[in-house]
Design an enzyme around this catalytic site. Sequence first.
Site, PDB file in Angstrom:
ATOM      1  N   HIS A 101      -8.424 -54.769 -54.622  1.00 13.79           N
ATOM      2  CA  HIS A 101      -9.836 -55.147 -54.543  1.00 13.79           C
ATOM      3  C   HIS A 101     -10.027 -56.590 -55.001  1.00 13.79           C
ATOM      4  O   HIS A 101      -9.500 -56.993 -56.037  1.00 13.79           O
ATOM      5  CB  HIS A 101     -10.617 -54.184 -55.439  1.00 13.79           C
ATOM      6  N   ASP A 142     -14.197 -61.070 -50.445  1.00 18.34           N
ATOM      7  CA  ASP A 142     -15.587 -61.252 -50.016  1.00 18.34           C
ATOM      8  C   ASP A 142     -15.779 -62.675 -49.495  1.00 18.34           C
ATOM      9  O   ASP A 142     -15.264 -63.619 -50.094  1.00 18.34           O
ATOM     10  CB  ASP A 142     -16.522 -61.040 -51.210  1.00 18.34           C
ATOM     11  N   HIS A 184     -17.950 -63.563 -54.378  1.00 15.42           N
ATOM     12  CA  HIS A 184     -18.666 -62.283 -54.342  1.00 15.42           C
ATOM     13  C   HIS A 184     -20.161 -62.454 -54.565  1.00 15.42           C
ATOM     14  O   HIS A 184     -20.971 -61.913 -53.816  1.00 15.42           O
ATOM     15  CB  HIS A 184     -18.081 -61.347 -55.405  1.00 15.42           C
ATOM     16  N   GLU A 230     -14.507 -58.650 -46.333  1.00 17.57           N
ATOM     17  CA  GLU A 230     -15.886 -58.178 -46.482  1.00 17.57           C
ATOM     18  C   GLU A 230     -16.826 -59.355 -46.263  1.00 17.57           C
ATOM     19  O   GLU A 230     -16.828 -60.312 -47.043  1.00 17.57           O
ATOM     20  CB  GLU A 230     -16.129 -57.537 -47.853  1.00 17.57           C
TER      21      GLU A 230
HETATM   22  O1  G3P Z   1     -15.464 -53.722 -49.698  1.00 20.19           O
HETATM   23  C1  G3P Z   1     -15.431 -52.815 -50.742  1.00 20.19           C
HETATM   24  C2  G3P Z   1     -16.081 -53.351 -51.999  1.00 20.19           C
HETATM   25  O2  G3P Z   1     -15.559 -54.618 -52.275  1.00 20.19           O
HETATM   26  C3  G3P Z   1     -17.586 -53.422 -51.919  1.00 20.19           C
HETATM   27  O3  G3P Z   1     -18.179 -53.756 -53.125  1.00 20.19           O
HETATM   28  O4  G3P Z   1     -19.405 -55.322 -54.558  1.00 20.19           O
HETATM   29  O5  G3P Z   1     -16.949 -55.071 -54.822  1.00 20.19           O
HETATM   30  O6  G3P Z   1     -17.876 -56.240 -52.841  1.00 20.19           O
HETATM   31  P1  G3P Z   1     -18.097 -55.164 -53.856  1.00 20.19           P
HETATM   32 MG    MG Z   2     -16.067 -56.629 -51.708  1.00 19.60          MG
END
Ligand code: G3P
Ligand code: MG
Length: 252
Positions: free
Chosen positions: A18, A47, A60, A120
């Site tokens: 992640h 992101d 992010h 993302e």
């Molecule tokens: O794409 C999965 C996850 O990254 C979504 O939440 O807020 O960590 O970008 P966030």
């Molecule tokens: Mg994300």
Amino acid sequence: MTLQPWPSQWPYPLWIAHRGGGSAAPENTLAAIRTGATAGFGMVEFDVMLSRDDVPLLIHDETLERTTDGVGEVSAHSARALLQLDAGRWHGPAFAGERIPTLDQALDCLLALDIIANIEIKPATGFERRTGEVVAHAVAARWPAGVRPPLLSSFSMDALEAAREAVPDLPRGLLFERLPEDWAARVRAHGALSVHCDQSALDVQQLRAVREAGLPLLCYTVNDAARARELIAAGVAGLFTDTLDLPQRCAT
Ligand code: G3P
Ligand code: MG
């Protein structure tokens, strides 16, 4: 690109680091992507947002304060200004000097490491369609033909629709904080390849229903071995984690 229904040709790994390298490195940096790869991950998530001058960058938050030494809105700064910020020191002195990467730099890093990504699309408010379009064009321009492409996703349907219109062949996943009742209709309407969902708001019956419909379901953010094992047993296709030794702990 035509993919057969999952699971026969689901082309992405189960484990996804992640924000590049989970909690082991400053999120959404090249150091994070390298950390994820070094830990054995064949896939990372990051992101992407636009600078004021429409350069896609890895970050992010819509604001700079949490993960950089800058202040204010990402979308109010030029790429030239954003690329000078420190995006590593907040995580620890070992990462001081780490920069916000451009999407192009991140794609080159993936290719050099021979790993894949879930990109993302994380538009700043009001820039949804533009961000989807720019990200899709950037990936299509840089990614080699014939190499398994990155998987795009977004909470923003406007961003995903714009990405689809820009480059229809790039694979896309619908991203939800909570799986909606009409997930199947939404997937069909958009032509999505996968569904991505917050694991904390998902029960195993919902996961099985998606699985039985022949769709890959990917869950974020799974940092607990017991929960990961439960989701794997129920047929999850992907697990986003901040805990880079979780795959090893779940294998034993
Ligand atoms: O794409 C999965 C996850 O990254 C979504 O939440 O807020 O960590 O970008 P966030
Ligand atoms: Mg994300």
